[in-house]
Design an enzyme around this catalytic site. Structure first.
Site, PDB file in Angstrom:
ATOM      1  N   SER A 104       6.483   2.025  10.861  1.00 58.15           N
ATOM      2  CA  SER A 104       7.413   1.250   9.939  1.00 58.15           C
ATOM      3  C   SER A 104       7.132   0.822   8.745  1.00 58.15           C
ATOM      4  O   SER A 104       7.871   0.448   7.693  1.00 58.15           O
ATOM      5  CB  SER A 104       8.184   0.229  10.874  1.00 58.15           C
ATOM      6  OG  SER A 104       7.503  -0.744  11.431  1.00 58.15           O
ATOM      7  N   TYR A 135       0.173   2.068   6.838  1.00 59.65           N
ATOM      8  CA  TYR A 135      -0.399   3.445   7.044  1.00 59.65           C
ATOM      9  C   TYR A 135       0.184   4.232   8.003  1.00 59.65           C
ATOM     10  O   TYR A 135       0.526   5.270   8.208  1.00 59.65           O
ATOM     11  CB  TYR A 135      -1.955   3.183   7.655  1.00 59.65           C
ATOM     12  CG  TYR A 135      -2.976   2.934   6.349  1.00 59.65           C
ATOM     13  CD1 TYR A 135      -2.957   3.937   5.493  1.00 59.65           C
ATOM     14  CD2 TYR A 135      -3.902   1.934   6.403  1.00 59.65           C
ATOM     15  CE1 TYR A 135      -3.719   3.570   4.203  1.00 59.65           C
ATOM     16  CE2 TYR A 135      -4.627   1.604   5.430  1.00 59.65           C
ATOM     17  CZ  TYR A 135      -4.869   2.629   4.518  1.00 59.65           C
ATOM     18  OH  TYR A 135      -5.703   2.448   3.290  1.00 59.65           O
ATOM     19  N   TYR A 137     -15.577  -8.638   9.252  1.00 63.76           N
ATOM     20  CA  TYR A 137     -15.139  -7.391   9.971  1.00 63.76           C
ATOM     21  C   TYR A 137     -16.337  -6.784  11.027  1.00 63.76           C
ATOM     22  O   TYR A 137     -16.017  -7.257  12.420  1.00 63.76           O
ATOM     23  CB  TYR A 137     -15.083  -6.388   9.014  1.00 63.76           C
ATOM     24  CG  TYR A 137     -13.286  -6.443   8.508  1.00 63.76           C
ATOM     25  CD1 TYR A 137     -12.170  -5.968   8.931  1.00 63.76           C
ATOM     26  CD2 TYR A 137     -13.011  -7.120   7.171  1.00 63.76           C
ATOM     27  CE1 TYR A 137     -10.916  -6.148   8.665  1.00 63.76           C
ATOM     28  CE2 TYR A 137     -11.885  -7.115   6.602  1.00 63.76           C
ATOM     29  CZ  TYR A 137     -10.833  -6.666   7.290  1.00 63.76           C
ATOM     30  OH  TYR A 137      -9.435  -6.885   7.012  1.00 63.76           O
ATOM     31  N   LYS A 189     -13.275  -3.213  16.949  1.00 67.43           N
ATOM     32  CA  LYS A 189     -13.473  -2.056  16.356  1.00 67.43           C
ATOM     33  C   LYS A 189     -14.634  -1.061  17.078  1.00 67.43           C
ATOM     34  O   LYS A 189     -14.497   0.083  17.274  1.00 67.43           O
ATOM     35  CB  LYS A 189     -13.837  -2.085  15.028  1.00 67.43           C
ATOM     36  CG  LYS A 189     -12.899  -2.899  14.177  1.00 67.43           C
ATOM     37  CD  LYS A 189     -13.058  -2.960  12.763  1.00 67.43           C
ATOM     38  CE  LYS A 189     -11.941  -3.774  11.924  1.00 67.43           C
ATOM     39  NZ  LYS A 189     -10.727  -2.990  11.664  1.00 67.43           N
ATOM     40  N   VAL A 191      -6.274  -2.145   1.736  1.00 67.58           N
ATOM     41  CA  VAL A 191      -5.074  -1.960   1.101  1.00 67.58           C
ATOM     42  C   VAL A 191      -4.195  -3.268   1.354  1.00 67.58           C
ATOM     43  O   VAL A 191      -4.789  -4.083   2.166  1.00 67.58           O
ATOM     44  CB  VAL A 191      -4.054  -0.728   1.379  1.00 67.58           C
ATOM     45  CG1 VAL A 191      -4.588   0.661   0.889  1.00 67.58           C
ATOM     46  CG2 VAL A 191      -3.713  -0.902   2.877  1.00 67.58           C
ATOM     47  N   THR A 214      -1.773  -5.437   2.810  1.00 65.20           N
ATOM     48  CA  THR A 214      -0.579  -5.384   3.959  1.00 65.20           C
ATOM     49  C   THR A 214      -0.399  -6.852   4.426  1.00 65.20           C
ATOM     50  O   THR A 214      -0.934  -7.691   4.054  1.00 65.20           O
ATOM     51  CB  THR A 214      -1.323  -4.675   5.435  1.00 65.20           C
ATOM     52  OG1 THR A 214      -2.286  -5.562   5.758  1.00 65.20           O
ATOM     53  CG2 THR A 214      -1.651  -3.417   4.963  1.00 65.20           C
TER      54      THR A 214
END
EC number: 1.3.1.9
Length: 397
Positions: A50, A53, A235, A244, A273, A275
Protein backbone atom coordinates in the site's frame (compact mmCIF):
# COMPACT_ATOMS: atom_id res chain seq x y z
CA UNK A 1 -13.90 18.57 4.05
CA UNK A 2 -10.73 20.61 3.47
CA UNK A 3 -7.68 18.64 4.60
CA UNK A 4 -4.34 20.26 5.41
CA UNK A 5 -1.13 18.57 6.60
CA UNK A 6 -0.58 18.31 10.37
CA UNK A 7 2.81 16.88 11.28
CA UNK A 8 3.75 15.46 14.67
CA UNK A 9 7.32 14.24 14.84
CA UNK A 10 7.88 11.74 12.06
CA UNK A 11 4.17 11.23 11.34
CA UNK A 12 1.70 13.34 9.40
CA UNK A 13 -1.61 12.74 11.16
CA UNK A 14 -3.71 13.83 8.18
CA UNK A 15 -3.88 12.37 4.68
CA UNK A 16 -5.29 13.74 1.44
CA UNK A 17 -7.33 11.29 -0.69
CA UNK A 18 -7.02 13.27 -3.93
CA UNK A 19 -3.31 13.82 -3.37
CA UNK A 20 -2.69 10.12 -2.77
CA UNK A 21 -4.64 9.29 -5.93
CA UNK A 22 -2.63 11.84 -7.92
CA UNK A 23 0.61 10.33 -6.61
CA UNK A 24 -0.49 6.86 -7.75
CA UNK A 25 -1.34 8.24 -11.19
CA UNK A 26 2.10 9.88 -11.41
CA UNK A 27 3.75 6.53 -10.72
CA UNK A 28 1.58 4.77 -13.29
CA UNK A 29 2.48 7.44 -15.86
CA UNK A 30 6.19 6.89 -15.19
CA UNK A 31 5.88 3.14 -15.81
CA UNK A 32 3.85 3.76 -18.96
CA UNK A 33 6.54 6.10 -20.33
CA UNK A 34 9.14 3.36 -19.88
CA UNK A 35 7.12 0.99 -22.06
CA UNK A 36 6.20 -2.68 -21.48
CA UNK A 37 8.36 -4.82 -19.19
CA UNK A 38 9.41 -7.82 -21.26
CA UNK A 39 8.97 -11.35 -19.89
CA UNK A 40 7.44 -9.98 -16.69
CA UNK A 41 5.14 -11.74 -14.21
CA UNK A 42 1.47 -12.35 -14.97
CA UNK A 43 -0.01 -12.97 -11.51
CA UNK A 44 1.61 -11.15 -8.62
CA UNK A 45 1.22 -11.19 -4.84
CA UNK A 46 2.64 -8.15 -3.04
CA UNK A 47 2.84 -8.44 0.74
CA UNK A 48 3.03 -4.87 2.01
CA UNK A 49 1.40 -3.36 -1.07
CA UNK A 50 0.00 0.00 0.00
CA UNK A 51 2.93 2.41 0.33
CA UNK A 52 6.52 2.97 -0.71
CA UNK A 53 8.38 0.18 -2.44
CA UNK A 54 5.56 -2.35 -2.12
CA UNK A 55 3.07 -0.03 -3.80
CA UNK A 56 5.64 0.72 -6.50
CA UNK A 57 6.08 -3.02 -7.12
CA UNK A 58 2.33 -3.47 -7.51
CA UNK A 59 2.13 -0.52 -9.91
CA UNK A 60 5.11 -1.68 -11.99
CA UNK A 61 3.75 -5.22 -12.29
CA UNK A 62 0.22 -4.12 -13.16
CA UNK A 63 0.90 -1.21 -15.47
CA UNK A 64 4.28 -2.29 -16.83
CA UNK A 65 3.38 -5.91 -17.52
CA UNK A 66 -0.42 -6.02 -17.34
CA UNK A 67 -0.26 -8.42 -14.40
CA UNK A 68 -3.19 -9.35 -12.20
CA UNK A 69 -2.27 -8.38 -8.64
CA UNK A 70 -3.23 -9.28 -5.11
CA UNK A 71 -2.06 -6.82 -2.46
CA UNK A 72 -1.82 -7.46 1.27
CA UNK A 73 -1.62 -4.49 3.65
CA UNK A 74 -2.73 -3.29 7.08
CA UNK A 75 -4.43 0.10 6.73
CA UNK A 76 -7.09 2.12 8.53
CA UNK A 77 -10.26 2.99 6.66
CA UNK A 78 -11.78 6.48 6.92
CA UNK A 79 -14.45 6.77 9.60
CA UNK A 80 -16.62 9.52 11.11
CA UNK A 81 -15.15 12.22 8.86
CA UNK A 82 -11.64 11.19 9.94
CA UNK A 83 -9.41 10.46 6.94
CA UNK A 84 -8.03 6.97 6.45
CA UNK A 85 -4.34 6.21 6.17
CA UNK A 86 -2.34 7.12 3.08
CA UNK A 87 -2.00 3.43 2.23
CA UNK A 88 -5.79 3.11 2.20
CA UNK A 89 -6.17 5.93 -0.31
CA UNK A 90 -3.21 4.71 -2.38
CA UNK A 91 -4.80 1.29 -2.65
CA UNK A 92 -8.23 2.69 -3.51
CA UNK A 93 -6.64 4.73 -6.31
CA UNK A 94 -4.70 1.70 -7.53
CA UNK A 95 -7.92 -0.32 -7.74
CA UNK A 96 -9.68 2.46 -9.65
CA UNK A 97 -6.85 2.79 -12.17
CA UNK A 98 -6.54 -0.98 -12.58
CA UNK A 99 -10.29 -1.33 -13.18
CA UNK A 100 -10.19 1.44 -15.80
CA UNK A 101 -7.65 -0.63 -17.72
CA UNK A 102 -9.34 -3.98 -17.22
CA UNK A 103 -6.68 -5.29 -14.83
CA UNK A 104 -7.58 -7.79 -12.10
CA UNK A 105 -6.91 -6.39 -8.60
CA UNK A 106 -7.81 -7.86 -5.22
CA UNK A 107 -6.62 -6.67 -1.80
CA UNK A 108 -6.53 -8.18 1.68
CA UNK A 109 -6.46 -5.82 4.68
CA UNK A 110 -5.03 -7.24 7.88
CA UNK A 111 -1.93 -8.32 9.78
CA UNK A 112 0.39 -10.03 7.29
CA UNK A 113 2.20 -11.73 10.17
CA UNK A 114 -0.93 -13.68 11.14
CA UNK A 115 -1.96 -17.13 9.97
CA UNK A 116 -5.49 -15.81 9.38
CA UNK A 117 -4.38 -13.31 6.73
CA UNK A 118 -2.18 -15.91 5.06
CA UNK A 119 -5.19 -18.24 4.80
CA UNK A 120 -7.45 -15.46 3.47
CA UNK A 121 -4.82 -14.56 0.90
CA UNK A 122 -4.46 -18.15 -0.26
CA UNK A 123 -8.24 -18.42 -0.64
CA UNK A 124 -8.26 -15.21 -2.69
CA UNK A 125 -5.46 -16.48 -4.94
CA UNK A 126 -7.37 -19.71 -5.57
CA UNK A 127 -10.54 -17.78 -6.39
CA UNK A 128 -9.14 -14.92 -8.47
CA UNK A 129 -5.73 -15.97 -9.81
CA UNK A 130 -5.33 -19.72 -9.48
CA UNK A 131 -1.61 -19.38 -8.84
CA UNK A 132 0.96 -16.58 -8.57
CA UNK A 133 4.29 -16.38 -10.38
CA UNK A 134 5.84 -13.54 -8.35
CA UNK A 135 5.70 -12.91 -4.60
CA UNK A 136 7.08 -9.58 -3.40
CA UNK A 137 7.71 -9.23 0.34
CA UNK A 138 7.83 -5.57 1.39
CA UNK A 139 6.67 -5.48 5.01
CA UNK A 140 7.91 -2.67 7.27
CA UNK A 141 6.49 -2.94 10.78
CA UNK A 142 7.81 -2.01 14.23
CA UNK A 143 6.39 -5.08 15.94
CA UNK A 144 5.17 -8.59 15.19
CA UNK A 145 2.93 -10.93 17.11
CA UNK A 146 4.28 -14.39 16.37
CA UNK A 147 1.48 -16.56 14.94
CA UNK A 148 2.67 -19.72 16.72
CA UNK A 149 3.69 -18.43 20.16
CA UNK A 150 1.46 -15.38 20.53
CA UNK A 151 4.48 -13.40 21.75
CA UNK A 152 4.69 -9.81 20.47
CA UNK A 153 8.22 -8.84 19.45
CA UNK A 154 9.31 -5.20 19.19
CA UNK A 155 12.12 -4.21 16.83
CA UNK A 156 14.90 -1.98 18.11
CA UNK A 157 17.15 0.42 16.24
CA UNK A 158 20.40 0.21 18.17
CA UNK A 159 24.10 -0.47 17.64
CA UNK A 160 25.70 -3.68 18.86
CA UNK A 161 28.57 -3.85 21.35
CA UNK A 162 29.06 -0.15 21.98
CA UNK A 163 27.17 3.12 22.13
CA UNK A 164 27.05 5.24 18.97
CA UNK A 165 26.64 9.00 18.69
CA UNK A 166 24.81 9.99 15.51
CA UNK A 167 24.32 13.35 13.83
CA UNK A 168 20.85 14.03 12.56
CA UNK A 169 18.14 16.62 12.03
CA UNK A 170 15.50 17.53 14.57
CA UNK A 171 12.85 17.82 11.86
CA UNK A 172 10.36 19.64 14.11
CA UNK A 173 12.82 22.41 14.98
CA UNK A 174 14.89 22.21 11.77
CA UNK A 175 18.11 21.98 13.74
CA UNK A 176 21.12 19.67 13.75
CA UNK A 177 21.20 17.44 16.81
CA UNK A 178 23.20 14.51 18.10
CA UNK A 179 21.64 11.35 19.44
CA UNK A 180 23.45 8.83 21.65
CA UNK A 181 22.20 5.31 21.04
CA UNK A 182 23.02 2.69 23.66
CA UNK A 183 23.90 -0.83 22.50
CA UNK A 184 21.15 -3.39 22.07
CA UNK A 185 20.76 -6.20 24.55
CA UNK A 186 20.73 -9.82 23.32
CA UNK A 187 16.95 -9.92 23.81
CA UNK A 188 16.50 -6.72 21.80
CA UNK A 189 18.59 -8.17 18.98
CA UNK A 190 16.56 -11.40 18.99
CA UNK A 191 13.30 -9.44 18.97
CA UNK A 192 14.48 -7.32 16.05
CA UNK A 193 15.35 -10.44 14.06
CA UNK A 194 11.91 -11.87 14.89
CA UNK A 195 10.23 -8.76 13.44
CA UNK A 196 12.49 -7.83 10.54
CA UNK A 197 14.31 -11.05 9.68
CA UNK A 198 13.32 -13.71 7.19
CA UNK A 199 11.00 -15.94 9.23
CA UNK A 200 7.70 -14.41 8.12
CA UNK A 201 8.81 -14.34 4.46
CA UNK A 202 9.63 -18.04 4.76
CA UNK A 203 6.27 -18.72 6.42
CA UNK A 204 4.50 -17.02 3.51
CA UNK A 205 6.37 -19.01 0.88
CA UNK A 206 5.91 -22.28 2.79
CA UNK A 207 2.17 -21.63 3.16
CA UNK A 208 1.73 -20.67 -0.50
CA UNK A 209 3.72 -23.69 -1.63
CA UNK A 210 1.84 -26.11 0.62
CA UNK A 211 -1.46 -24.74 -0.71
CA UNK A 212 -0.39 -25.29 -4.31
CA UNK A 213 -0.79 -21.64 -5.30
CA UNK A 214 2.82 -21.04 -6.37
CA UNK A 215 3.20 -21.53 -10.11
CA UNK A 216 6.09 -23.52 -11.56
CA UNK A 217 8.93 -21.07 -12.17
CA UNK A 218 7.63 -18.65 -9.53
CA UNK A 219 10.01 -16.03 -8.18
CA UNK A 220 10.03 -14.28 -4.84
CA UNK A 221 11.96 -11.28 -3.61
CA UNK A 222 12.19 -9.41 -0.31
CA UNK A 223 13.14 -5.74 -0.31
CA UNK A 224 15.88 -4.44 1.95
CA UNK A 225 18.25 -1.52 2.45
CA UNK A 226 21.94 -1.93 3.25
CA UNK A 227 23.52 1.48 2.74
CA UNK A 228 27.21 2.37 2.95
CA UNK A 229 29.82 3.45 5.50
CA UNK A 230 27.95 6.45 6.88
CA UNK A 231 24.91 4.34 7.84
CA UNK A 232 26.63 1.07 8.77
CA UNK A 233 26.75 1.61 12.54
CA UNK A 234 22.98 1.71 12.67
CA UNK A 235 22.17 -0.63 9.79
CA UNK A 236 24.54 -3.45 8.86
CA UNK A 237 26.47 -3.43 12.15
CA UNK A 238 23.45 -2.83 14.37
CA UNK A 239 20.39 -4.74 15.55
CA UNK A 240 18.67 -4.21 12.20
CA UNK A 241 21.77 -5.61 10.51
CA UNK A 242 21.28 -8.89 12.35
CA UNK A 243 17.77 -9.06 10.87
CA UNK A 244 19.18 -8.35 7.41
CA UNK A 245 21.73 -11.15 7.83
CA UNK A 246 18.87 -13.45 8.82
CA UNK A 247 17.13 -12.43 5.58
CA UNK A 248 20.28 -13.44 3.67
CA UNK A 249 20.23 -16.85 5.35
CA UNK A 250 16.52 -17.34 4.74
CA UNK A 251 16.75 -16.63 1.02
CA UNK A 252 19.16 -19.53 0.50
CA UNK A 253 16.57 -22.03 1.74
CA UNK A 254 13.80 -20.39 -0.29
CA UNK A 255 15.98 -20.37 -3.40
CA UNK A 256 16.57 -24.09 -3.05
CA UNK A 257 12.86 -24.76 -2.60
CA UNK A 258 11.80 -22.71 -5.65
CA UNK A 259 14.72 -23.72 -7.87
CA UNK A 260 13.48 -27.31 -7.75
CA UNK A 261 10.50 -26.09 -9.82
CA UNK A 262 12.39 -23.65 -12.03
CA UNK A 263 11.87 -20.66 -9.75
CA UNK A 264 14.12 -18.32 -7.79
CA UNK A 265 14.33 -16.33 -4.56
CA UNK A 266 16.38 -13.17 -4.11
CA UNK A 267 16.87 -10.34 -1.67
CA UNK A 268 16.60 -7.04 -3.57
CA UNK A 269 18.64 -4.13 -2.21
CA UNK A 270 17.06 -0.74 -2.89
CA UNK A 271 18.30 2.80 -2.31
CA UNK A 272 17.46 5.04 0.62
CA UNK A 273 14.17 6.89 0.18
CA UNK A 274 11.85 8.87 2.42
CA UNK A 275 9.36 6.57 4.14
CA UNK A 276 7.53 6.73 7.45
CA UNK A 277 9.99 4.13 8.72
CA UNK A 278 13.16 5.90 7.57
CA UNK A 279 11.99 9.27 8.90
CA UNK A 280 11.93 7.79 12.41
CA UNK A 281 15.61 6.75 12.26
CA UNK A 282 17.75 9.46 13.92
CA UNK A 283 20.38 9.90 11.20
CA UNK A 284 18.29 9.25 8.09
CA UNK A 285 16.71 12.70 7.51
CA UNK A 286 20.22 14.19 7.40
CA UNK A 287 21.62 11.39 5.25
CA UNK A 288 18.67 11.57 2.85
CA UNK A 289 18.85 15.37 2.63
CA UNK A 290 22.54 15.16 1.69
CA UNK A 291 22.00 12.21 -0.64
CA UNK A 292 19.21 14.04 -2.48
CA UNK A 293 21.43 17.12 -2.88
CA UNK A 294 24.33 15.11 -4.32
CA UNK A 295 22.31 12.77 -6.54
CA UNK A 296 20.08 15.51 -7.93
CA UNK A 297 23.19 17.49 -8.87
CA UNK A 298 24.43 14.43 -10.77
CA UNK A 299 21.04 13.74 -12.34
CA UNK A 300 20.81 10.30 -10.72
CA UNK A 301 18.14 10.86 -8.04
CA UNK A 302 15.42 8.20 -7.95
CA UNK A 303 12.32 7.49 -5.90
CA UNK A 304 10.43 4.27 -5.21
CA UNK A 305 8.82 3.83 -8.62
CA UNK A 306 12.06 4.47 -10.53
CA UNK A 307 13.88 1.97 -8.33
CA UNK A 308 11.34 -0.84 -8.54
CA UNK A 309 10.53 -0.36 -12.22
CA UNK A 310 14.26 -0.61 -12.89
CA UNK A 311 14.55 -3.66 -10.63
CA UNK A 312 11.94 -5.56 -12.63
CA UNK A 313 13.39 -4.55 -16.01
CA UNK A 314 17.10 -4.81 -15.23
CA UNK A 315 17.35 -7.63 -12.69
CA UNK A 316 14.26 -9.66 -11.75
CA UNK A 317 13.27 -10.25 -15.39
CA UNK A 318 16.57 -9.64 -17.13
CA UNK A 319 18.93 -12.20 -18.62
CA UNK A 320 21.79 -10.21 -17.07
CA UNK A 321 20.66 -9.18 -13.58
CA UNK A 322 22.72 -6.92 -11.35
CA UNK A 323 23.80 -9.40 -8.66
CA UNK A 324 26.37 -8.97 -5.88
CA UNK A 325 28.72 -11.60 -4.47
CA UNK A 326 26.05 -12.77 -2.00
CA UNK A 327 23.46 -13.26 -4.74
CA UNK A 328 21.41 -10.18 -3.88
CA UNK A 329 19.86 -8.10 -6.66
CA UNK A 330 21.26 -4.58 -6.46
CA UNK A 331 19.19 -1.57 -7.47
CA UNK A 332 21.13 0.79 -5.18
CA UNK A 333 24.16 1.13 -7.44
CA UNK A 334 23.77 4.87 -8.07
CA UNK A 335 23.50 5.62 -4.35
CA UNK A 336 26.65 3.62 -3.66
CA UNK A 337 28.66 5.30 -6.43
CA UNK A 338 31.97 6.06 -4.65
CA UNK A 339 31.84 9.70 -5.78
CA UNK A 340 28.34 10.10 -4.32
CA UNK A 341 29.26 8.55 -0.98
CA UNK A 342 32.51 10.53 -0.79
CA UNK A 343 30.64 13.79 -1.28
CA UNK A 344 28.02 12.87 1.35
CA UNK A 345 30.80 12.03 3.82
CA UNK A 346 32.61 15.27 2.99
CA UNK A 347 29.51 17.33 3.77
CA UNK A 348 28.34 15.27 6.76
CA UNK A 349 30.15 17.21 9.51
CA UNK A 350 29.90 20.56 7.72
CA UNK A 351 26.12 20.86 8.07
CA UNK A 352 24.95 23.33 10.72
CA UNK A 353 21.65 24.97 11.60
CA UNK A 354 22.68 27.98 9.52
CA UNK A 355 23.55 26.14 6.30
CA UNK A 356 21.03 23.31 6.52
CA UNK A 357 19.08 24.56 3.50
CA UNK A 358 22.15 25.32 1.37
CA UNK A 359 24.41 22.31 1.98
CA UNK A 360 21.56 19.80 1.94
CA UNK A 361 18.27 19.30 0.15
CA UNK A 362 16.27 19.39 3.37
CA UNK A 363 13.53 21.22 1.46
CA UNK A 364 13.33 18.26 -0.93
CA UNK A 365 13.29 15.85 2.00
CA UNK A 366 10.35 17.69 3.59
CA UNK A 367 8.49 17.75 0.29
CA UNK A 368 8.98 13.99 -0.17
CA UNK A 369 7.80 13.39 3.40
CA UNK A 370 4.55 15.29 2.80
CA UNK A 371 4.04 13.49 -0.51
CA UNK A 372 3.82 10.23 1.46
CA UNK A 373 0.52 11.53 2.84
CA UNK A 374 -0.81 13.03 -0.40
CA UNK A 375 0.34 16.62 0.07
CA UNK A 376 2.35 18.76 -2.33
CA UNK A 377 1.31 16.83 -5.44
CA UNK A 378 1.13 18.84 -8.65
CA UNK A 379 -2.37 19.50 -9.96
CA UNK A 380 -4.20 18.97 -6.66
CA UNK A 381 -6.29 21.84 -5.26
CA UNK A 382 -5.66 21.66 -1.52
CA UNK A 383 -8.08 24.50 -0.84
CA UNK A 384 -11.00 22.55 -2.28
CA UNK A 385 -13.19 20.24 -0.17
CA UNK A 386 -12.50 16.53 -0.68
CA UNK A 387 -14.52 13.44 0.24
CA UNK A 388 -12.57 11.38 2.81
CA UNK A 389 -14.90 8.37 2.72
CA UNK A 390 -13.31 6.39 -0.08
CA UNK A 391 -13.89 2.65 -0.42
CA UNK A 392 -11.63 -0.02 -1.87
CA UNK A 393 -13.40 -2.42 -4.23
CA UNK A 394 -12.56 -6.13 -4.07
CA UNK A 395 -11.28 -5.74 -0.51
CA UNK A 396 -11.12 -8.70 1.85
CA UNK A 397 -10.93 -7.94 5.58
Amino acid sequence: MIIKPRVRGFICVTTHPAGCAASVREQIAYVARRGPIERGPKKVLVIGASTGYGLAARIAAAFGVGAATLGVFFERAPADAKPGTAGWYNSAAFHDEAAARGLQATSVNGDAFSDEIKHKTIDAIRRDLGQVDLVVYSVAAPRRTHPKTGVTHQSTLKPIGHAVRLRGIDTDNEAIKETLLQPATPDEIADTVAVMGGEDWRMWIDALDAAGVLADGAKTTAFTYLGEQVTHDIYWNGSIGEAKKDLDRTVLALRGKLAARGGDARVSVLKAVVTQASSAIPMMPLYLSLLFKVMKARGTHEGCIEQVDGLLRDSLYSAQPHVDAEGRLRADRLELDPAVQARVLELWDQVTDDNLYTLTDFAGYKAEFLRLFGFGIDGVDYDAPVEPNVRIPNLIE
